[in-house]
Design a protein around this motif. Sequence first.
Motif, mmCIF file in Angstrom:
data_model
loop_
_atom_site.group_PDB
_atom_site.id
_atom_site.type_symbol
_atom_site.label_atom_id
_atom_site.label_comp_id
_atom_site.label_asym_id
_atom_site.label_seq_id
_atom_site.Cartn_x
_atom_site.Cartn_y
_atom_site.Cartn_z
ATOM 1 N N GLN A 160 52.292 13.623 60.633
ATOM 2 C CA GLN A 160 52.367 14.255 59.322
ATOM 3 C C GLN A 160 51.204 15.233 59.196
ATOM 4 O O GLN A 160 50.043 14.846 59.274
ATOM 5 C CB GLN A 160 52.295 13.207 58.204
ATOM 6 N N ILE A 161 51.507 16.521 59.017
ATOM 7 C CA ILE A 161 50.467 17.535 58.887
ATOM 8 C C ILE A 161 50.020 17.584 57.437
ATOM 9 O O ILE A 161 50.784 17.964 56.547
ATOM 10 C CB ILE A 161 50.980 18.900 59.365
ATOM 11 N N GLU A 162 48.776 17.179 57.204
ATOM 12 C CA GLU A 162 48.254 17.055 55.850
ATOM 13 C C GLU A 162 47.544 18.329 55.409
ATOM 14 O O GLU A 162 47.010 19.071 56.223
ATOM 15 C CB GLU A 162 47.275 15.873 55.776
ATOM 16 N N PRO A 184 35.673 17.322 49.990
ATOM 17 C CA PRO A 184 35.794 16.115 49.162
ATOM 18 C C PRO A 184 37.091 15.342 49.360
ATOM 19 O O PRO A 184 37.119 14.125 49.207
ATOM 20 C CB PRO A 184 35.698 16.674 47.729
ATOM 21 N N ASN A 185 38.180 16.032 49.707
ATOM 22 C CA ASN A 185 39.464 15.358 49.894
ATOM 23 C C ASN A 185 39.957 15.394 51.342
ATOM 24 O O ASN A 185 41.097 15.028 51.632
ATOM 25 C CB ASN A 185 40.529 16.013 48.993
ATOM 26 N N THR A 186 39.088 15.814 52.240
ATOM 27 C CA THR A 186 39.502 16.012 53.631
ATOM 28 C C THR A 186 39.366 14.735 54.447
ATOM 29 O O THR A 186 38.387 13.997 54.314
ATOM 30 C CB THR A 186 38.646 17.114 54.287
ATOM 31 N N THR A 187 40.367 14.498 55.288
ATOM 32 C CA THR A 187 40.304 13.379 56.232
ATOM 33 C C THR A 187 40.213 13.946 57.654
ATOM 34 O O THR A 187 40.531 15.113 57.899
ATOM 35 C CB THR A 187 41.564 12.492 56.129
ATOM 36 N N TRP A 188 39.779 13.093 58.582
ATOM 37 C CA TRP A 188 39.693 13.532 59.969
ATOM 38 C C TRP A 188 41.082 13.863 60.518
ATOM 39 O O TRP A 188 41.233 14.738 61.381
ATOM 40 C CB TRP A 188 39.025 12.463 60.830
ATOM 41 N N ARG A 189 42.096 13.169 60.031
ATOM 42 C CA ARG A 189 43.463 13.471 60.466
ATOM 43 C C ARG A 189 43.859 14.879 60.040
ATOM 44 O O ARG A 189 44.494 15.616 60.799
ATOM 45 C CB ARG A 189 44.423 12.447 59.878
ATOM 46 N N GLU A 190 43.452 15.255 58.820
ATOM 47 C CA GLU A 190 43.754 16.602 58.349
ATOM 48 C C GLU A 190 43.034 17.643 59.190
ATOM 49 O O GLU A 190 43.591 18.692 59.518
ATOM 50 C CB GLU A 190 43.356 16.750 56.883
ATOM 51 N N VAL A 191 41.787 17.375 59.554
ATOM 52 C CA VAL A 191 41.026 18.297 60.408
ATOM 53 C C VAL A 191 41.731 18.479 61.749
ATOM 54 O O VAL A 191 41.885 19.602 62.255
ATOM 55 C CB VAL A 191 39.595 17.783 60.629
ATOM 56 N N ALA A 192 42.186 17.362 62.331
ATOM 57 C CA ALA A 192 42.845 17.418 63.635
ATOM 58 C C ALA A 192 44.152 18.200 63.574
ATOM 59 O O ALA A 192 44.418 19.061 64.420
ATOM 60 C CB ALA A 192 43.096 16.003 64.153
ATOM 61 N N THR A 193 44.981 17.912 62.555
ATOM 62 C CA THR A 193 46.270 18.597 62.464
ATOM 63 C C THR A 193 46.088 20.079 62.139
ATOM 64 O O THR A 193 46.827 20.926 62.654
ATOM 65 C CB THR A 193 47.155 17.934 61.395
ATOM 66 N N THR A 194 45.095 20.391 61.295
ATOM 67 C CA THR A 194 44.814 21.796 60.996
ATOM 68 C C THR A 194 44.363 22.527 62.250
ATOM 69 O O THR A 194 44.773 23.673 62.503
ATOM 70 C CB THR A 194 43.736 21.916 59.907
#
Length: 390
Positions: A160-162, A184-194
């Motif tokens: 899931q691309i966040e 403030p709302n960023t997760t490591w998963r979001e960083v990876a997918t971005t």
Amino acid sequence: MVAGMLVAGIAASIFVGFNIGGSSTGIAWGPAVGAGLIRKATAAGIMTFFVFLGGWTVGRNVIDTLSEGIITIEISLSAGIAILFFIGLGILLANVFGVPVPTSMTTVGAIAGLGLATNSLNYQTVVWIISWWIFAPIAGFWIGATIGRYVYPALSRRVQIENSDGPLIVLDRDGAVPRPVLGPNTTWREVATTAVVIVTGCYMAFSAGASNVPNAAAPLVSGGALTAGPAIVIATFAIGLGGFTIARRTMESVGSDLSDITLLAALIVMITAATITTALSYIGIPISLVMASVMAIVGLGWGRATRPITAREALVGETESTEIVPGALTVEDEHEELPPIGEPEPEEVLEADELFRPQAVIRYVSMWIIGPSMSTVLAYGFFLLVPGIT
């Protein structure tokens, strides 16, 4: 006189590159911009850099083919300007019909027309190029179909691309030296997918440079009007200019072909198309991202749509027992258990908007034949009637 012709040639090259930039930037960065992961100006800037990188490295092989391989004579400056005109005419035709005619095919067609008119066409090279033109869309389709049928549903459930609200990275100024930290709302998963989305866009831009920079540069290189280096710089400038201006609307819509599918599906299409295009550009084949991109989309949709039936039923058309539902790439597969191949799909997947449209495929393929053919015929007639320009 020569200086004036050179200025006209550069202007024609910029015109072609400008239009190429308008379409290629949207294809490469439309998904990322549409998902709100990157701004349009940032996308255009990154696009320009990687287009230059692709043109300066792999693109030189394609320039050699276009300027020396298709015909056995040098392309004079005046003939190069005429060829660039026919390339621009091909782009205009594509815009009128709303179909992305591959620029590389139009370029080869115009040069082949010159070769036919001057009895200098290298038929062996042309047949070699056309054979790869047939291979590229077929490969794109079957790679997309295989992924869509056997890989995409499970991948869609797990990946899931966040995209959270607020900046991805911020500067922490509490210490003596400011350091980047997650928003403030960023997760490591979001960083990876971005990061995956950005890297894919860079790869697509590199591939676009390798395949498209030669179209605007080669006609000026063949006759010695410019060396490859300056011609590549001029073409890159023009493509970048198109990216910063007319591509903004294309990026907004995320491209006419990619706008109806999920970001994950778009990334699969981009990686598939960029890999095929870069590989063929490396061996000197004038190829376009459009061919592999469109057929990868079609293949991905067809593969996803035919999961409810067996492979034999999908290939021979025996669909009486189970309905084929095209285009289930517009929704995410979030179900805990994925039905095996040959079993009916969940209701909401079956009601997804249609993606696999045979009529659209026929229209695209027809224009891929008509576009280069018209370019060849028009160029042949022109250079036959005006032999002194060669």
